[in-house]
Design a protein around this motif. Structure first.
Motif, PDB file in Angstrom:
ATOM      1  N   ASN A   1     -12.388  -8.638  -0.276  1.00  0.00           N
ATOM      2  CA  ASN A   1     -13.071  -9.226   0.877  1.00  0.00           C
ATOM      3  C   ASN A   1     -14.546  -8.840   0.935  1.00  0.00           C
ATOM      4  O   ASN A   1     -15.379  -9.611   1.405  1.00  0.00           O
ATOM      5  CB  ASN A   1     -12.377  -8.823   2.181  1.00  0.00           C
TER       6      ASN A   1
ATOM      7  N   LEU B   1      -6.106 -13.250  -3.695  1.00  0.00           N
ATOM      8  CA  LEU B   1      -6.018 -12.498  -2.451  1.00  0.00           C
ATOM      9  C   LEU B   1      -4.680 -12.758  -1.761  1.00  0.00           C
ATOM     10  O   LEU B   1      -4.035 -11.838  -1.259  1.00  0.00           O
ATOM     11  CB  LEU B   1      -7.180 -12.876  -1.535  1.00  0.00           C
ATOM     12  N   ASP B   2      -4.249 -14.002  -1.751  1.00  0.00           N
ATOM     13  CA  ASP B   2      -2.973 -14.360  -1.145  1.00  0.00           C
ATOM     14  C   ASP B   2      -1.823 -13.632  -1.832  1.00  0.00           C
ATOM     15  O   ASP B   2      -0.878 -13.171  -1.184  1.00  0.00           O
ATOM     16  CB  ASP B   2      -2.773 -15.874  -1.204  1.00  0.00           C
ATOM     17  N   GLN B   3      -1.905 -13.487  -3.151  1.00  0.00           N
ATOM     18  CA  GLN B   3      -0.866 -12.779  -3.893  1.00  0.00           C
ATOM     19  C   GLN B   3      -0.817 -11.301  -3.504  1.00  0.00           C
ATOM     20  O   GLN B   3       0.263 -10.708  -3.406  1.00  0.00           O
ATOM     21  CB  GLN B   3      -1.087 -12.933  -5.390  1.00  0.00           C
TER      22      GLN B   3
ATOM     23  N   TYR C   1      -9.191 -17.010  -3.515  1.00  0.00           N
ATOM     24  CA  TYR C   1      -8.227 -16.997  -2.424  1.00  0.00           C
ATOM     25  C   TYR C   1      -6.799 -16.848  -2.927  1.00  0.00           C
ATOM     26  O   TYR C   1      -5.999 -16.134  -2.324  1.00  0.00           O
ATOM     27  CB  TYR C   1      -8.361 -18.262  -1.569  1.00  0.00           C
ATOM     28  N   GLU C   2      -6.458 -17.501  -4.039  1.00  0.00           N
ATOM     29  CA  GLU C   2      -5.094 -17.417  -4.562  1.00  0.00           C
ATOM     30  C   GLU C   2      -4.736 -15.985  -4.938  1.00  0.00           C
ATOM     31  O   GLU C   2      -3.636 -15.514  -4.649  1.00  0.00           O
ATOM     32  CB  GLU C   2      -4.930 -18.338  -5.760  1.00  0.00           C
TER      33      GLU C   2
ATOM     34  N   ILE D   1      -7.393  -5.349  -1.370  1.00  0.00           N
ATOM     35  CA  ILE D   1      -7.713  -6.475  -0.486  1.00  0.00           C
ATOM     36  C   ILE D   1      -9.082  -6.272   0.155  1.00  0.00           C
ATOM     37  O   ILE D   1      -9.899  -7.200   0.216  1.00  0.00           O
ATOM     38  CB  ILE D   1      -6.606  -6.655   0.574  1.00  0.00           C
TER      39      ILE D   1
ATOM     40  N   GLU E   1       3.361  -7.213   1.690  1.00  0.00           N
ATOM     41  CA  GLU E   1       4.556  -7.462   2.499  1.00  0.00           C
ATOM     42  C   GLU E   1       5.827  -7.143   1.717  1.00  0.00           C
ATOM     43  O   GLU E   1       6.782  -6.601   2.278  1.00  0.00           O
ATOM     44  CB  GLU E   1       4.568  -8.914   2.963  1.00  0.00           C
TER      45      GLU E   1
ATOM     46  N   TYR F   1     -13.462 -17.724   0.542  1.00  0.00           N
ATOM     47  CA  TYR F   1     -12.494 -18.552  -0.177  1.00  0.00           C
ATOM     48  C   TYR F   1     -12.547 -18.398  -1.691  1.00  0.00           C
ATOM     49  O   TYR F   1     -11.771 -19.036  -2.380  1.00  0.00           O
ATOM     50  CB  TYR F   1     -12.638 -20.029   0.210  1.00  0.00           C
TER      51      TYR F   1
ATOM     52  N   HIS G   1      -1.691 -10.088  -0.540  1.00  0.00           N
ATOM     53  CA  HIS G   1      -1.101 -10.040   0.797  1.00  0.00           C
ATOM     54  C   HIS G   1       0.428 -10.147   0.697  1.00  0.00           C
ATOM     55  O   HIS G   1       1.155  -9.419   1.385  1.00  0.00           O
ATOM     56  CB  HIS G   1      -1.649 -11.158   1.686  1.00  0.00           C
ATOM     57  N   THR G   2       0.903 -11.024  -0.165  1.00  0.00           N
ATOM     58  CA  THR G   2       2.343 -11.184  -0.375  1.00  0.00           C
ATOM     59  C   THR G   2       2.934  -9.897  -0.955  1.00  0.00           C
ATOM     60  O   THR G   2       4.006  -9.451  -0.536  1.00  0.00           O
ATOM     61  CB  THR G   2       2.624 -12.380  -1.305  1.00  0.00           C
TER      62      THR G   2
END
Length: 90
Positions: free
Chosen positions: A23, A35-37, A32-33, A19, A43, A29, A39-40
């Protein structure tokens, strides 16, 4: 800290590194998709059954993360960010 929690922490550190690299090298942006994956994924690691994970599994994740850092080595150094990955014995 027990071994399984150490494994979880090592995986989370690798994901966090990916990540951070994203960044650092991507425009706002961009990607972004992806990066979002990540982050998921970071978690989701909290809920993984680490009893089925081996040291070899963790080493594969760490080696892949180190390979990514090596790919970006020249970019980081040319931007004046210094050394981000030292060669380690495998």
């Amino acid at each position: 800290m027990n071994l399984k929690n150490q494994y979880r922490l090592r995986v989370k550190n690798c994901i966090g590194t990916i990540i951070d690299v994203h960044n650092s090298v991507c425009e706002d942006y961009e990607g972004y998709e992806l990066l979002d994956q990540f982050h998921t994924l970071r978690e989701a690691v909290e809920y993984l059954d680490m009893s089925i994970v081996s040291e070899g599994d963790i080493l594969m994740v760490e080696r892949a993360t180190n390979a990514l850092l090596r790919e970006f080595k020249d970019v980081f150094q040319s931007e004046g960010w210094g050394i981000v990955c030292r060669e380690l014995d495998s």
